[in-house]
Motif scaffolding. Structure first.
Motif, PDB file in Angstrom:
ATOM      1  N   CYS A 180       0.824  -1.205   0.000  1.00 16.26           N
ATOM      2  CA  CYS A 180       0.000   0.000   0.000  1.00 16.26           C
ATOM      3  C   CYS A 180       0.858   1.255   0.000  1.00 16.26           C
ATOM      4  O   CYS A 180       2.064   1.212   0.197  1.00 16.26           O
ATOM      5  CB  CYS A 180      -0.930   0.010   1.218  1.00 16.26           C
ATOM      6  N   ILE A 181       0.183   2.380  -0.222  1.00 12.39           N
ATOM      7  CA  ILE A 181       0.784   3.690  -0.011  1.00 12.39           C
ATOM      8  C   ILE A 181       0.160   4.275   1.253  1.00 12.39           C
ATOM      9  O   ILE A 181      -0.886   3.804   1.727  1.00 12.39           O
ATOM     10  CB  ILE A 181       0.576   4.610  -1.232  1.00 12.39           C
ATOM     11  N   PRO A 182       0.776   5.296   1.846  1.00  9.81           N
ATOM     12  CA  PRO A 182       0.321   5.780   3.162  1.00  9.81           C
ATOM     13  C   PRO A 182      -1.149   6.208   3.221  1.00  9.81           C
ATOM     14  O   PRO A 182      -1.769   6.096   4.290  1.00  9.81           O
ATOM     15  CB  PRO A 182       1.256   6.963   3.427  1.00  9.81           C
ATOM     16  N   HIS A 183      -1.694   6.679   2.117  1.00 13.22           N
ATOM     17  CA  HIS A 183      -3.072   7.181   2.124  1.00 13.22           C
ATOM     18  C   HIS A 183      -4.067   6.160   2.664  1.00 13.22           C
ATOM     19  O   HIS A 183      -5.095   6.541   3.241  1.00 13.22           O
ATOM     20  CB  HIS A 183      -3.461   7.594   0.702  1.00 13.22           C
ATOM     21  N   TYR A 184      -3.788   4.870   2.501  1.00 16.18           N
ATOM     22  CA  TYR A 184      -4.763   3.831   2.858  1.00 16.18           C
ATOM     23  C   TYR A 184      -4.541   3.267   4.264  1.00 16.18           C
ATOM     24  O   TYR A 184      -5.221   2.322   4.663  1.00 16.18           O
ATOM     25  CB  TYR A 184      -4.757   2.722   1.796  1.00 16.18           C
ATOM     26  N   GLN A 210       5.429   7.983  -1.313  1.00 10.25           N
ATOM     27  CA  GLN A 210       4.216   8.156  -2.103  1.00 10.25           C
ATOM     28  C   GLN A 210       3.053   8.677  -1.256  1.00 10.25           C
ATOM     29  O   GLN A 210       1.883   8.480  -1.603  1.00 10.25           O
ATOM     30  CB  GLN A 210       3.843   6.840  -2.781  1.00 10.25           C
ATOM     31  N   GLY A 211       3.387   9.356  -0.178  1.00  9.57           N
ATOM     32  CA  GLY A 211       2.352   9.937   0.666  1.00  9.57           C
ATOM     33  C   GLY A 211       2.845  11.188   1.352  1.00  9.57           C
ATOM     34  O   GLY A 211       4.006  11.564   1.232  1.00  9.57           O
ATOM     35  N   THR A 212       1.963  11.839   2.062  1.00 10.24           N
ATOM     36  CA  THR A 212       2.302  13.059   2.796  1.00 10.24           C
ATOM     37  C   THR A 212       2.766  12.701   4.206  1.00 10.24           C
ATOM     38  O   THR A 212       2.486  11.602   4.714  1.00 10.24           O
ATOM     39  CB  THR A 212       1.089  13.981   2.899  1.00 10.24           C
ATOM     40  N   PRO A 213       3.470  13.610   4.882  1.00 11.88           N
ATOM     41  CA  PRO A 213       3.853  13.350   6.275  1.00 11.88           C
ATOM     42  C   PRO A 213       2.644  13.059   7.164  1.00 11.88           C
ATOM     43  O   PRO A 213       2.713  12.211   8.068  1.00 11.88           O
ATOM     44  CB  PRO A 213       4.559  14.639   6.692  1.00 11.88           C
ATOM     45  N   GLN A 218      -0.497   8.179  10.054  1.00 12.81           N
ATOM     46  CA  GLN A 218      -1.501   7.112  10.150  1.00 12.81           C
ATOM     47  C   GLN A 218      -0.840   5.735  10.015  1.00 12.81           C
ATOM     48  O   GLN A 218      -1.282   4.763  10.629  1.00 12.81           O
ATOM     49  CB  GLN A 218      -2.573   7.297   9.077  1.00 12.81           C
ATOM     50  N   VAL A 219       0.201   5.659   9.202  1.00  8.49           N
ATOM     51  CA  VAL A 219       0.960   4.405   9.098  1.00  8.49           C
ATOM     52  C   VAL A 219       1.578   4.054  10.450  1.00  8.49           C
ATOM     53  O   VAL A 219       1.485   2.912  10.923  1.00  8.49           O
ATOM     54  CB  VAL A 219       2.064   4.521   8.025  1.00  8.49           C
ATOM     55  N   LEU A 220       2.202   5.020  11.088  1.00  3.54           N
ATOM     56  CA  LEU A 220       2.843   4.762  12.376  1.00  3.54           C
ATOM     57  C   LEU A 220       1.822   4.379  13.446  1.00  3.54           C
ATOM     58  O   LEU A 220       2.124   3.585  14.352  1.00  3.54           O
ATOM     59  CB  LEU A 220       3.642   5.990  12.815  1.00  3.54           C
ATOM     60  N   LYS A 221       0.603   4.906  13.331  1.00  7.77           N
ATOM     61  CA  LYS A 221      -0.450   4.547  14.294  1.00  7.77           C
ATOM     62  C   LYS A 221      -0.842   3.076  14.199  1.00  7.77           C
ATOM     63  O   LYS A 221      -1.355   2.495  15.161  1.00  7.77           O
ATOM     64  CB  LYS A 221      -1.680   5.433  14.087  1.00  7.77           C
ATOM     65  N   LEU A 222      -0.604   2.463  13.033  1.00  2.00           N
ATOM     66  CA  LEU A 222      -0.929   1.043  12.881  1.00  2.00           C
ATOM     67  C   LEU A 222      -0.141   0.187  13.866  1.00  2.00           C
ATOM     68  O   LEU A 222      -0.557  -0.925  14.205  1.00  2.00           O
ATOM     69  CB  LEU A 222      -0.644   0.585  11.450  1.00  2.00           C
TER      70      LEU A 222
END
Length: 312
Positions: A180-184, A210-213, A218-222
């Motif tokens: 995935c990319i960070p948006h998802y 491929q994403g914004t900071p 949100q990725v790190l929150k996973l």
């Protein structure tokens, strides 16, 4: 008699020597586990199915020679997108492994197709103990439409059938592996929270470039979801970098990933297909995770994968 400074200097040199010896011993006592290798036959017996990219030939016979030279203990064949849902070359590779139980693999089926649970079950039954995850692709740009047919990628994560497929994967003992990319990340988190016992593996550091900071937060929150794992790869590091190898500018982001997920939930993948690539992969790991202890590196290089994927 040595002065205090000289004594400290000698002790420091001895300590560094002992550390180098410890790493050498770790390297020889147990090899790494490759969690992300694509194999391609380049053979008309195993045709590509509407390939979304032109693959380079990487046959299992040549890969087996490499892993024996590199002393890699096990490998997960990530069933590649050009084969779509034709898993014949994956099964062919299982039959040509260098030692019993060396290979495991992922599968690729349309996650919103009602037939997918049955098809996954048949593949798992045909290959007992071999299939470890269902891979899902979610890489289309933010704001572009989801797909409902064609190449097996970019399906709507909120489609009701998606949850049915996740449940079926869980019942079969499979993880969900997401490219995935960070948006998802937020949508992935919603599904992962609904199935907390199902391991979820995020490929390539979620392609940070491929994403914004804000999206990467949100990725790190996973990491807060107990069974979500992050896969560290050269592709992921390169995505976070604007510099050539060894991608020094990506180190702060990799450090944040390491701090968020911890050494128990990071997997090492993309170890290469020859000794040059393998040495580069090790060099990059040493640079990016130089603050990790010996035991933490052992977890990332092999022990996490051994436990998650059930390698003996």
């Amino acid at each position: 008699m040595l002065g205090a400074f000289a004594t400290a200097h000698v002790w420091g040199a001895q300590t560094k020597g002992l550390k180098r010896m410890a790493y050498a011993l770790a390297d020889t006592s147990s090899g790494p586990i490759e969690t992300h290798i694509h194999l391609f036959a380049g053979d008309p017996r195993f045709p590509y199915n509407n390939a979304s990219y032109p693959p380079k030939r990487e046959p299992v016979e040549e890969y087996v020679k490499f892993v024996q030279e590199a002393h890699i203990d096990h490998a997960v064949i990530v069933h590649p997108e050009p084969y779509q849902d034709d898993h014949r070359y994956l099964e062919y590779s299982f039959a040509r492994e260098p030692s019993p139980g060396f290979f495991k693999g992922t599968c690729l089926f349309d996650p919103i197709d009602p037939e997918t649970p049955k098809r996954m079950q048949a593949l798992v039954k045909r290959n007992p103990g071999r299939i470890v995850a269902l891979r899902i692709h979610e890489t289309h740009e933010a704001g572009t439409p989801f797909t409902a047919s064609g190449l097996i990628r970019d399906r709507d994560l909120k489609n009701p059938q998606m949850a049915v497929t996740w449940r079926a994967a869980h019942e079969l003992g499979l993880a969900i592996q997401i490219h995935c990319i960070p948006h998802y990340a937020a949508a992935i988190g919603e599904l992962a929270s609904k199935f907390p016992q199902t391991p979820v593996i995020i490929d390539h550091l979620a392609r940070p470039g491929q994403g914004t900071p804000e999206e990467y937060e949100q990725v790190l929150k996973l990491a807060q979801i107990p069974r979500v794992y992050m896969k560290y790869t050269t592709t992921g590091v390169a995505s976070a970098s604007k510099q050539p190898f060894p991608h020094q500018d990506a180190k702060p982001l990799v450090k944040r990933v390491y701090q968020a997920f911890g050494a128990d939930k990071i997997l090492w993948g993309e170890l290469g297909v020859n000794m040059t690539e393998f040495q580069q992969a090790k060099q990059l790991l040493d640079l990016m995770l130089d603050s990790a202890s010996l035991s933490e590196r052992a977890n990332i290089q092999s022990l996490n994968a051994k436990k998650l994927f059930g390698f003996s």
